[in-house]
Scaffold this motif. Structure first.
Motif, short mmCIF file in Angstrom:
data_model
loop_
_atom_site.label_atom_id
_atom_site.label_comp_id
_atom_site.label_asym_id
_atom_site.label_seq_id
_atom_site.Cartn_x
_atom_site.Cartn_y
_atom_site.Cartn_z
N ARG A 1 20.03 21.05 89.43
CA ARG A 1 21.26 20.38 89.32
C ARG A 1 22.13 21.32 88.56
NH1 ARG A 1 22.76 15.24 91.36
NH2 ARG A 1 20.62 14.06 91.78
N PHE A 2 23.45 21.63 88.89
CA PHE A 2 24.50 22.39 88.46
C PHE A 2 25.10 21.43 87.30
CE2 PHE A 2 29.09 23.36 88.40
CZ PHE A 2 29.18 24.56 88.34
N LYS A 3 25.58 22.33 86.45
CA LYS A 3 26.49 21.97 85.32
C LYS A 3 27.36 22.89 84.75
CE LYS A 3 25.87 19.59 80.70
NZ LYS A 3 24.92 19.38 79.47
N TYR B 1 19.00 22.47 102.29
CA TYR B 1 18.32 22.08 100.95
C TYR B 1 19.29 22.03 99.83
CZ TYR B 1 13.72 23.04 103.22
OH TYR B 1 12.43 23.20 103.66
N ILE B 2 20.83 22.37 100.13
CA ILE B 2 21.64 22.64 99.04
C ILE B 2 22.87 21.58 99.53
CG2 ILE B 2 22.59 24.42 100.07
CD1 ILE B 2 23.29 25.41 97.27
N ASP B 3 23.40 20.72 98.62
CA ASP B 3 24.54 20.04 98.78
C ASP B 3 25.67 19.99 97.70
OD1 ASP B 3 25.75 17.42 100.14
OD2 ASP B 3 25.38 16.49 98.18
N GLN C 1 17.48 20.68 96.57
CA GLN C 1 16.21 19.90 96.55
C GLN C 1 15.24 20.38 97.88
OE1 GLN C 1 17.18 15.81 96.61
NE2 GLN C 1 15.05 15.30 95.89
N GLY C 2 14.02 20.72 97.55
CA GLY C 2 13.14 21.09 98.57
C GLY C 2 12.05 21.71 98.02
N PRO C 3 11.25 22.41 98.87
CA PRO C 3 10.10 23.24 98.50
C PRO C 3 10.53 24.32 97.31
CG PRO C 3 10.16 23.05 100.87
CD PRO C 3 11.54 22.61 100.33
N TRP C 4 9.80 24.52 96.25
CA TRP C 4 10.31 25.47 95.30
C TRP C 4 10.20 27.00 96.01
CZ3 TRP C 4 6.93 26.53 90.58
CH2 TRP C 4 7.60 27.12 89.33
N LYS D 1 19.90 24.23 86.73
CA LYS D 1 18.67 24.23 86.04
C LYS D 1 17.89 23.28 86.84
CE LYS D 1 19.26 26.74 82.41
NZ LYS D 1 18.48 28.07 82.18
N MET D 2 16.60 23.47 86.90
CA MET D 2 15.64 22.57 87.45
C MET D 2 15.45 21.32 86.70
SD MET D 2 11.44 23.19 88.17
CE MET D 2 11.69 24.64 89.22
#
Length: 390
Positions: free
Chosen positions: A32-34, A92-94, A108-111, A354-355
């Protein structure tokens, strides 16, 4: 376009990605972005950001880039072969605007297939923001500030002080980043006798003939909360899995995923001797340095044989203070980020990605600077504190 090469990222993304390929290829994660700056409205720029990310996802590694990576002593041949087939996938990105003017970015998706998003996406957000709010940048002021830093660092008594660039994610722009590195190389010198140790940016290291620098980031040890045998042993598991991958190379341990006290409990004599040193990234750096030197001595390790790396929001004056306190007592390294690559007189963005989840469960870090904590599940955060006795 802002990002024109998949090498335009930090080295530790590749060192972690290699470990993920070999040890955790099936791990699923969420980032997630902050933005920590209050009142910064990024929502009007969301389409511009999406367009830049779409361009990022069209890139693949070039043959000369792969050949350069293959020459790094710690990069393995099968990993380079994998990168030869790799592309970032936009699915994988929104990126979504919020009603309060901020934006949400979710990855979100495979590391293995999402780990390379973080740094270029942060660089994109930064550059899009500044080219919209500072359409005529004051590079004269930026160059003056950079020149003042060079004068301070070149004081005769500081000739053993060496700094590195850690500023990719929060740089003012790609072009300014390169200009700063060219000035640092020319003014401070590189190599054994120089004061400029290198850069975390892989593309600029290749382009300018600099040393690429980096080992692990918080996400690696955070993911181990879900990947290890049990939560209390996740930090030890992370260090051991790193040692299995690199066999003593890249031996700098990150010390603040759970805070200094749990780190020192886990970083026993075995790890003190196995790892080359530790990196500070939150809390009081002077207190941290003293604790680390004391910890090495208690574990019968000469602090002069180990390296302490300082990298938390450093400025040149703070770097000089730290050098003066610890010089001659241990090996030292300093990674300066925003203060090098985004100091033109404007307030820089304090943005992170950050994860927050791995394999469906929450993950978190309990920083020595509480404002740096990031977790979406307060119950999990409380449980983590209980498990690590914080």
């Amino acid at each position: 376009m802002i990002i024109t090469s998949l090498l335009d990222t930090d080295l530790y993304k590749f060192t972690m990605m290699q470990a993920v390929l070999h040890q955790f290829p099936g791990a699923q994660v969420e980032y997630r972005f902050k933005c920590r700056n209050p009142g910064v409205e990024l929502a009007p720029m969301v389409n511009e950001i999406r367009q830049e990310i779409r361009s990022l996802c069209s890139l693949h590694f070039q043959d000369d880039e792969l050949a350069w990576l293959r020459e790094l002593r710690f990069i393995k041949s099968d990993f380079v072969d994998f990168l030869g087939l790799f592309k970032l996938n936009e699915k994988y990105i929104d990126v979504q605007p919020r009603l309060d003017g901020e934006i949400d970015i979710t990855i979100q998706g495979p590391w293995l297939h999402t780990i390379l998003f973080e740094i270029p996406v942060l660089a994109i957000v930064n550059e899009v923001y500044f080219r919209n709010v500072q359409r005529v940048p004051d590079f004269v002021e930026g160059r003056k500030r950079l020149a003042d830093k060079m004068v301070a660092l070149k004081a005769p008594e500081l000739h053993e002080l060496r700094i590195a660039d850690y500023g990719t994610r929060r740089r003012f722009s790609r072009a300014w980043h390169e200009e700063v590195l060219r000035v640092l190389s020319a003014q401070l010198g590189t190599g054994a006798g120089g004061q400029f140790a290198g850069t975390s940016n892989v593309l600029l290291a290749m382009k300018l003939g600099l040393t690429p620098l980096g080992t692990m980031a918080h996400e690696y040890l955070q993911a181990c909360q879900a990947l290890g045998p049990r939560l209390r042993d996740s930090q030890v598991f992370g260090f051991e899995s790193w040692a299995r991958e690199y066999r003593g190379d890249l031996g700098i341990a990150l010390s603040d995923v759970y805070g200094i006290e749990p780190f020192l409990r886990d970083f026993d004599m075995y790890f003190c001797k196995l790892f080359d040193g530790a990196r500070h990234d939150s809390g009081d750096p002077f207190a941290w340095g003293e604790r680390m030197i004391e910890h090495y001595r208690r574990n019968r390790v000469d602090p002069l044989t180990k390296t302490l790396i300082f990298s938390d929001g450093l400025t040149v004056p703070r770097t000089i203070e730290l050098f003066r306190q610890f010089h001659g007592r241990t090996q030292l390294a300093f990674g300066i980020g925003t203060n090098l690559t985004n100091d033109l007189g404007y307030e820089p963005l304090q943005i992170v990605i950050k994860m927050v989840r791995c394999n469906g469960q929450p993950v978190a870090k309990l920083s020595d600077t509480p404002a740096k904590n990031m977790c979406e599940d307060e119950k999990y955060l409380a449980y983590l504190r209980q498990v690590f006795d914080i």
